[in-house]
Design a protein around this motif. Structure first.
Motif, short mmCIF file in Angstrom:
data_model
loop_
_atom_site.label_atom_id
_atom_site.label_comp_id
_atom_site.label_asym_id
_atom_site.label_seq_id
_atom_site.Cartn_x
_atom_site.Cartn_y
_atom_site.Cartn_z
N GLN A 1 0.83 -1.21 0.00
CA GLN A 1 0.00 0.00 0.00
C GLN A 1 0.86 1.25 0.00
O GLN A 1 0.55 2.23 -0.69
N MET A 2 1.97 1.24 0.75
CA MET A 2 2.86 2.38 0.76
C MET A 2 3.56 2.55 -0.58
O MET A 2 3.78 3.67 -1.05
N ALA A 3 3.93 1.43 -1.22
CA ALA A 3 4.54 1.51 -2.55
C ALA A 3 3.55 2.08 -3.56
O ALA A 3 3.92 2.90 -4.41
N LEU A 4 2.29 1.67 -3.46
CA LEU A 4 1.26 2.19 -4.35
C LEU A 4 1.10 3.70 -4.14
O LEU A 4 0.98 4.46 -5.11
N ALA A 5 1.12 4.14 -2.89
CA ALA A 5 0.97 5.57 -2.61
C ALA A 5 2.12 6.37 -3.20
O ALA A 5 1.91 7.43 -3.80
N ALA A 6 3.36 5.88 -3.03
CA ALA A 6 4.52 6.62 -3.54
C ALA A 6 4.52 6.69 -5.06
O ALA A 6 4.80 7.75 -5.64
N THR A 7 4.20 5.58 -5.71
CA THR A 7 4.19 5.59 -7.18
C THR A 7 3.03 6.42 -7.71
O THR A 7 3.17 7.13 -8.71
N ALA A 8 1.87 6.38 -7.03
CA ALA A 8 0.73 7.20 -7.45
C ALA A 8 1.05 8.68 -7.30
O ALA A 8 0.68 9.50 -8.16
N LEU A 9 1.76 9.05 -6.24
CA LEU A 9 2.10 10.45 -6.01
C LEU A 9 3.03 10.98 -7.11
O LEU A 9 2.85 12.10 -7.61
N GLU A 10 4.01 10.19 -7.51
CA GLU A 10 4.91 10.64 -8.58
C GLU A 10 4.18 10.75 -9.91
O GLU A 10 4.41 11.68 -10.68
N LEU A 11 3.31 9.78 -10.20
CA LEU A 11 2.55 9.83 -11.45
C LEU A 11 1.59 11.01 -11.44
O LEU A 11 1.40 11.69 -12.46
N LEU A 12 1.00 11.29 -10.29
CA LEU A 12 0.10 12.44 -10.15
C LEU A 12 0.84 13.74 -10.45
O LEU A 12 0.34 14.60 -11.19
N ALA A 13 2.04 13.88 -9.90
CA ALA A 13 2.84 15.08 -10.15
C ALA A 13 3.21 15.21 -11.63
O ALA A 13 3.16 16.31 -12.20
N ALA A 14 3.58 14.09 -12.24
CA ALA A 14 3.95 14.12 -13.66
C ALA A 14 2.76 14.52 -14.53
O ALA A 14 2.91 15.29 -15.49
N MET A 15 1.57 14.03 -14.20
CA MET A 15 0.38 14.38 -14.97
C MET A 15 0.03 15.86 -14.80
O MET A 15 -0.36 16.54 -15.77
N ALA A 16 0.15 16.38 -13.57
CA ALA A 16 -0.13 17.80 -13.34
C ALA A 16 0.82 18.67 -14.15
O ALA A 16 0.40 19.66 -14.78
N ARG A 17 2.10 18.30 -14.17
CA ARG A 17 3.10 19.12 -14.87
C ARG A 17 3.04 18.94 -16.39
O ARG A 17 3.57 19.77 -17.12
N LYS A 18 2.42 17.86 -16.82
CA LYS A 18 2.21 17.71 -18.26
C LYS A 18 1.29 18.80 -18.79
O LYS A 18 1.48 19.32 -19.89
N HIS A 19 0.28 19.17 -18.01
CA HIS A 19 -0.67 20.20 -18.41
C HIS A 19 -0.22 21.59 -17.97
O HIS A 19 -0.46 22.57 -18.68
N TYR A 20 0.43 21.66 -16.79
CA TYR A 20 0.89 22.94 -16.25
C TYR A 20 2.30 22.73 -15.69
O TYR A 20 2.44 22.29 -14.54
N PRO A 21 3.34 22.99 -16.49
CA PRO A 21 4.72 22.66 -16.08
C PRO A 21 5.15 23.28 -14.75
O PRO A 21 6.04 22.75 -14.09
N GLU A 22 4.53 24.40 -14.35
CA GLU A 22 4.93 25.06 -13.10
C GLU A 22 4.21 24.48 -11.88
O GLU A 22 4.43 24.93 -10.75
N ALA A 23 3.35 23.49 -12.07
CA ALA A 23 2.53 22.97 -10.96
C ALA A 23 3.41 22.47 -9.82
O ALA A 23 4.34 21.68 -10.03
N GLY A 24 3.11 22.94 -8.61
CA GLY A 24 3.84 22.51 -7.43
C GLY A 24 2.95 21.97 -6.33
O GLY A 24 3.44 21.33 -5.40
N SER A 25 1.64 22.23 -6.43
CA SER A 25 0.73 21.76 -5.39
C SER A 25 -0.69 21.65 -5.95
O SER A 25 -1.04 22.30 -6.94
N ILE A 26 -1.48 20.79 -5.29
CA ILE A 26 -2.85 20.53 -5.71
C ILE A 26 -3.79 20.88 -4.57
O ILE A 26 -3.60 20.43 -3.43
N GLU A 27 -4.80 21.67 -4.86
CA GLU A 27 -5.86 21.97 -3.90
C GLU A 27 -6.99 20.96 -4.13
O GLU A 27 -7.44 20.77 -5.26
N PHE A 28 -7.45 20.32 -3.05
CA PHE A 28 -8.48 19.29 -3.21
C PHE A 28 -9.42 19.31 -2.03
O PHE A 28 -9.14 19.90 -0.97
N GLU A 29 -10.56 18.64 -2.19
CA GLU A 29 -11.53 18.50 -1.12
C GLU A 29 -12.11 17.09 -1.14
O GLU A 29 -12.11 16.44 -2.19
#
Length: 263
Positions: free
Chosen positions: A37-65
């Motif tokens: 589960q921890m490995a899944l979380a770490a790999t998901a977090l990196e993929l999430l960051a890569a996807m955000a920066r694909k659309h917005y290269p300056e992305a550094g944080s995500i606001e969520f609810e």
């Protein structure tokens, strides 16, 4: 006439019957599941960051609810959280009342990744604004976490090549104590202080300012299966340590500058 030879060997004699230790095997299986589960979380977090920066290269944080339905919804993408008190993050994208088809597709993919990424403990998540339901800001990892860690340490100690750490990982938690900064020859550059001093030296003050960030990045690298295999080396005989014991975290070398550029 020669005797016919068997093509297979006779089956082995069954081992003596042993009653299985059900509690022990459950505990082992539970530990494996939590590690996965921890490995899944770490790999998901990196993929999430890569996807955000694909659309917005300056992305550094995500606001969520978290919606009342139990799902997680991305509300905005922001630049990196600033380190100076007067600076403010800048919004790159905000969710309007209606999403275009293009925005709906990539936000849906990112929301699917956000849920497992948030399962890891000690993430850089902070409450954000006054909203109902409550919103949070998740700081994304650097595009190369190991390189970012190396650069941060080398700003204070340019010859740092590795970290010697004590590491205890159990039940999804990762406890870390950095023992030494190591130079390219394997010698200690700096012994890390264990407790705060009332009159800290420059070295101690630097460490206590950067400690949480360093430990967070080490924790992420340990949880990610590829980074763990590539960067961590156990030190000494395993039987003399509890859990994962002493580990050497190898830091990547500084990348070469493009031709014609000076340091």
């Amino acid at each position: 006439m020669s005797a016919t030879k068997l093509l297979i060997t006779p089956p082995p004699t069954p081992a003596p019957y042993e009653r299985p230790n059900l509690q022990y095997h459950f505990a082992i299986s539970h530990e494996v599941a939590e590690e996965a589960q921890m490995a899944l979380a770490a790999t998901a977090l990196e993929l999430l960051a890569a996807m955000a920066r694909k659309h917005y290269p300056e992305a550094g944080s995500i606001e969520f609810e978290h919606n009342v339905t139990g799902t997680t919804r991305i509300c905005a993408l922001w630049t990196e959280i600033p380190t100076t008190p007067l600076a403010q993050p800048r919004a790159l994208w905000s969710r309007g009342e209606y999403l275009s088809i293009r925005d709906h597709l990539w936000t849906q993919d990112m929301e699917w990744l956000l849920a497992p990424a948030l399962n890891a403990s000690a993430l850089p998540v902070a409450p954000f604004g006054n909203h109902s339901p409550a919103r949070h800001l998740l700081r994304l990892p650097a595009p190369d976490v190991a390189a970012a860690l190396a650069a941060s340490l080398r700003r204070q100690h340019p010859r740092t090549a590795a970290l010697l750490i004590s590491l205890d990982s159990e039940g999804g938690e990762v406890d870390i104590a950095v023992e030494h900064l190591i130079d390219p020859h394997g010698a200690s550059l700096v012994a890390i202080p264990k407790e705060r001093d009332f009159t800290p030296s420059t070295q101690q003050a630097w460490w206590w300012r950067t400690r949480k960030e360093v430990e967070r990045e080490i924790r992420h690298l340990w949880r990610h299966p590829q980074h763990r295999a590539r960067l961590f080396r156990p030190q000494g005989h395993e039987s003399s340590f509890w859990n994962h014991g002493l580990q050497l975290l190898l830091l990547p070398a500084a990348p070469a500058l493009p031709a014609g550029q000076d340091a």
